[in-house]
Write a protein that holds these residues in place. Sequence first.
Motif, mmCIF file in Angstrom:
data_model
loop_
_atom_site.group_PDB
_atom_site.id
_atom_site.type_symbol
_atom_site.label_atom_id
_atom_site.label_comp_id
_atom_site.label_asym_id
_atom_site.label_seq_id
_atom_site.Cartn_x
_atom_site.Cartn_y
_atom_site.Cartn_z
ATOM 1 N N PHE A 1 28.354 53.753 41.039
ATOM 2 C CA PHE A 1 29.419 53.775 42.034
ATOM 3 C C PHE A 1 29.111 54.715 43.206
ATOM 4 C CE2 PHE A 1 31.768 52.934 37.930
ATOM 5 C CZ PHE A 1 31.799 51.557 38.116
ATOM 6 N N ALA A 2 27.844 54.981 43.439
ATOM 7 C CA ALA A 2 27.447 55.876 44.540
ATOM 8 C C ALA A 2 27.909 55.334 45.885
ATOM 9 C CB ALA A 2 25.940 56.082 44.541
ATOM 10 N N GLU A 3 27.817 54.037 46.058
ATOM 11 C CA GLU A 3 28.203 53.435 47.338
ATOM 12 C C GLU A 3 29.183 52.286 47.170
ATOM 13 O OE1 GLU A 3 24.680 52.387 49.502
ATOM 14 O OE2 GLU A 3 23.819 54.392 49.331
ATOM 15 N N LEU A 4 29.641 52.067 45.962
ATOM 16 C CA LEU A 4 30.495 50.917 45.674
ATOM 17 C C LEU A 4 31.681 51.345 44.826
ATOM 18 C CD1 LEU A 4 30.403 47.768 46.075
ATOM 19 C CD2 LEU A 4 29.386 47.660 43.794
ATOM 20 N N HIS A 5 32.888 51.079 45.312
ATOM 21 C CA HIS A 5 34.096 51.358 44.540
ATOM 22 C C HIS A 5 34.142 50.358 43.382
ATOM 23 C CE1 HIS A 5 38.348 51.801 43.541
ATOM 24 N NE2 HIS A 5 38.403 52.856 44.354
ATOM 25 N N PRO A 6 34.593 50.777 42.193
ATOM 26 C CA PRO A 6 34.655 49.845 41.063
ATOM 27 C C PRO A 6 35.388 48.534 41.369
ATOM 28 C CG PRO A 6 35.062 52.067 40.297
ATOM 29 C CD PRO A 6 34.975 52.134 41.801
ATOM 30 N N LYS A 7 36.397 48.572 42.251
ATOM 31 C CA LYS A 7 37.145 47.354 42.571
ATOM 32 C C LYS A 7 36.298 46.343 43.341
ATOM 33 C CE LYS A 7 39.089 48.991 46.910
ATOM 34 N NZ LYS A 7 40.257 49.370 47.661
ATOM 35 N N ASP A 8 35.162 46.809 43.900
ATOM 36 C CA ASP A 8 34.270 45.931 44.649
ATOM 37 C C ASP A 8 33.039 45.523 43.841
ATOM 38 O OD1 ASP A 8 35.918 46.082 46.938
ATOM 39 O OD2 ASP A 8 35.036 48.025 47.441
ATOM 40 N N ASP A 9 33.000 45.922 42.571
ATOM 41 C CA ASP A 9 31.901 45.589 41.674
ATOM 42 C C ASP A 9 32.360 44.410 40.812
ATOM 43 O OD1 ASP A 9 30.319 45.538 39.230
ATOM 44 O OD2 ASP A 9 29.555 47.519 39.776
ATOM 45 N N ALA A 10 31.780 43.228 41.040
ATOM 46 C CA ALA A 10 32.243 41.998 40.382
ATOM 47 C C ALA A 10 32.196 42.102 38.859
ATOM 48 C CB ALA A 10 31.421 40.806 40.854
ATOM 49 N N GLU A 11 31.135 42.695 38.329
ATOM 50 C CA GLU A 11 31.008 42.819 36.872
ATOM 51 C C GLU A 11 32.095 43.732 36.308
ATOM 52 O OE1 GLU A 11 27.728 44.047 33.440
ATOM 53 O OE2 GLU A 11 27.355 44.603 35.539
ATOM 54 N N ILE A 12 32.342 44.835 37.000
ATOM 55 C CA ILE A 12 33.364 45.782 36.537
ATOM 56 C C ILE A 12 34.762 45.167 36.640
ATOM 57 C CG2 ILE A 12 34.465 48.016 36.980
ATOM 58 C CD1 ILE A 12 31.667 48.083 35.591
ATOM 59 N N THR A 13 35.068 44.491 37.735
ATOM 60 C CA THR A 13 36.403 43.888 37.852
ATOM 61 C C THR A 13 36.611 42.817 36.792
ATOM 62 O OG1 THR A 13 35.656 42.362 39.582
ATOM 63 C CG2 THR A 13 36.690 44.397 40.305
ATOM 64 N N GLU A 14 35.548 42.099 36.436
ATOM 65 C CA GLU A 14 35.664 41.105 35.363
ATOM 66 C C GLU A 14 35.942 41.782 34.022
ATOM 67 O OE1 GLU A 14 32.975 37.661 33.151
ATOM 68 O OE2 GLU A 14 32.346 38.417 35.104
ATOM 69 N N GLN A 15 35.195 42.841 33.720
ATOM 70 C CA GLN A 15 35.407 43.574 32.468
ATOM 71 C C GLN A 15 36.777 44.242 32.444
ATOM 72 O OE1 GLN A 15 32.160 46.360 32.148
ATOM 73 N NE2 GLN A 15 30.631 44.759 31.802
ATOM 74 N N LEU A 16 37.162 44.842 33.560
ATOM 75 C CA LEU A 16 38.443 45.534 33.639
ATOM 76 C C LEU A 16 39.605 44.544 33.541
ATOM 77 C CD1 LEU A 16 39.728 48.313 33.955
ATOM 78 C CD2 LEU A 16 39.491 48.080 36.440
ATOM 79 N N SER A 17 39.486 43.400 34.176
ATOM 80 C CA SER A 17 40.524 42.367 34.089
ATOM 81 C C SER A 17 40.692 41.888 32.651
ATOM 82 C CB SER A 17 40.194 41.185 34.997
ATOM 83 O OG SER A 17 40.235 41.571 36.352
ATOM 84 N N ALA A 18 39.569 41.687 31.951
ATOM 85 C CA ALA A 18 39.625 41.256 30.550
ATOM 86 C C ALA A 18 40.279 42.332 29.685
ATOM 87 C CB ALA A 18 38.222 40.935 30.042
ATOM 88 N N PHE A 19 39.911 43.599 29.936
ATOM 89 C CA PHE A 19 40.531 44.708 29.201
ATOM 90 C C PHE A 19 42.035 44.731 29.433
ATOM 91 C CE2 PHE A 19 42.503 48.780 29.990
ATOM 92 C CZ PHE A 19 42.552 49.287 28.706
ATOM 93 N N ILE A 20 42.451 44.651 30.703
ATOM 94 C CA ILE A 20 43.875 44.724 31.042
ATOM 95 C C ILE A 20 44.643 43.564 30.418
ATOM 96 C CG2 ILE A 20 45.530 44.554 32.956
ATOM 97 C CD1 ILE A 20 43.497 46.183 34.632
ATOM 98 N N ALA A 21 44.081 42.366 30.454
ATOM 99 C CA ALA A 21 44.751 41.204 29.855
ATOM 100 C C ALA A 21 44.967 41.421 28.363
ATOM 101 C CB ALA A 21 43.925 39.946 30.104
ATOM 102 N N GLU A 22 43.950 41.949 27.675
ATOM 103 C CA GLU A 22 44.080 42.210 26.231
ATOM 104 C C GLU A 22 45.101 43.318 25.975
ATOM 105 O OE1 GLU A 22 41.370 43.735 22.447
ATOM 106 O OE2 GLU A 22 40.373 43.168 24.321
ATOM 107 N N PHE A 23 45.052 44.358 26.794
ATOM 108 C CA PHE A 23 45.979 45.490 26.662
ATOM 109 C C PHE A 23 47.425 45.027 26.841
ATOM 110 C CE2 PHE A 23 47.679 49.412 29.056
ATOM 111 C CZ PHE A 23 48.035 50.075 27.897
ATOM 112 N N VAL A 24 47.702 44.272 27.896
ATOM 113 C CA VAL A 24 49.065 43.797 28.171
ATOM 114 C C VAL A 24 49.527 42.828 27.082
ATOM 115 C CG1 VAL A 24 50.505 42.495 29.793
ATOM 116 C CG2 VAL A 24 48.934 44.248 30.645
ATOM 117 N N ALA A 25 48.622 41.983 26.582
ATOM 118 C CA ALA A 25 48.979 41.061 25.491
ATOM 119 C C ALA A 25 49.379 41.837 24.247
ATOM 120 C CB ALA A 25 47.813 40.131 25.189
ATOM 121 N N LYS A 26 48.686 42.932 23.978
ATOM 122 C CA LYS A 26 49.049 43.762 22.821
ATOM 123 C C LYS A 26 50.410 44.417 23.022
ATOM 124 C CE LYS A 26 44.510 44.717 20.960
ATOM 125 N NZ LYS A 26 43.556 45.728 20.521
ATOM 126 N N LEU A 27 50.722 44.784 24.262
ATOM 127 C CA LEU A 27 52.039 45.363 24.536
ATOM 128 C C LEU A 27 53.129 44.326 24.293
ATOM 129 C CD1 LEU A 27 51.391 47.423 27.792
ATOM 130 C CD2 LEU A 27 51.258 48.162 25.404
#
Length: 195
Positions: A156-182
């Motif tokens: 993330f030296a020059e790239l915000h995590p929200k602009d990293d396609a791989e990270i946003t995909e992983q983070l979106s999957a995490f959030i979907a699982e987290f919210v489903a558990k809630l």
Amino acid sequence: MSEKNVLVLVGSLRAASTNRQLAEAAVELAPEGASFALYEGHHALPLYNEDVDVEGELPESVVAYRAAIAGADAVLVVTPEHNGTIPANLKNAIDWSSRPYGSSSISSKPVAVIGTAFAQYGGVWAQDEARKAYGIAGANVLDTTVLAVPNSVVRFAELHPKDDAEITEQLSAFIAEFVAKLDGAAAASEDSAAA
């Protein structure tokens, strides 16, 4: 199901922290039916001292923090790794949320822990330590829902995590699982109340 309000705590106090950036990305990626909000006040908590933890005499920072935890449906912790474990400010926040014993704001509250670190394993030691501490404090730790991003300083030296396609995909999957558990936890709670 009603909208889930998730309080997001960042273990790093540094303004340009990659964990703060990861938390910001999580807030932006919150799906419909969930609201993620960064909590900015835990840096102001005094070091935990039972002599200070007196009802009616609590510092305002403690009152506000405990109210924020109590008012949330869940807590998402985003933490770096400091010397192989969790940052001191995060441990202090856990301690304040664990009291008063038996009726704390974190008791039975769903908690998930993610993060990023410079090390090759993405701070998994710190995440494991945070899950352990929250579990002992009485939280409902969702330990199967995880995300550890390695090599943070370089990645993330020059790239915000929200602009990293791989990270946003992983983070979106995490959030979907987290919210489903809630949603599942809320439905189970409603069923047991109706029984």
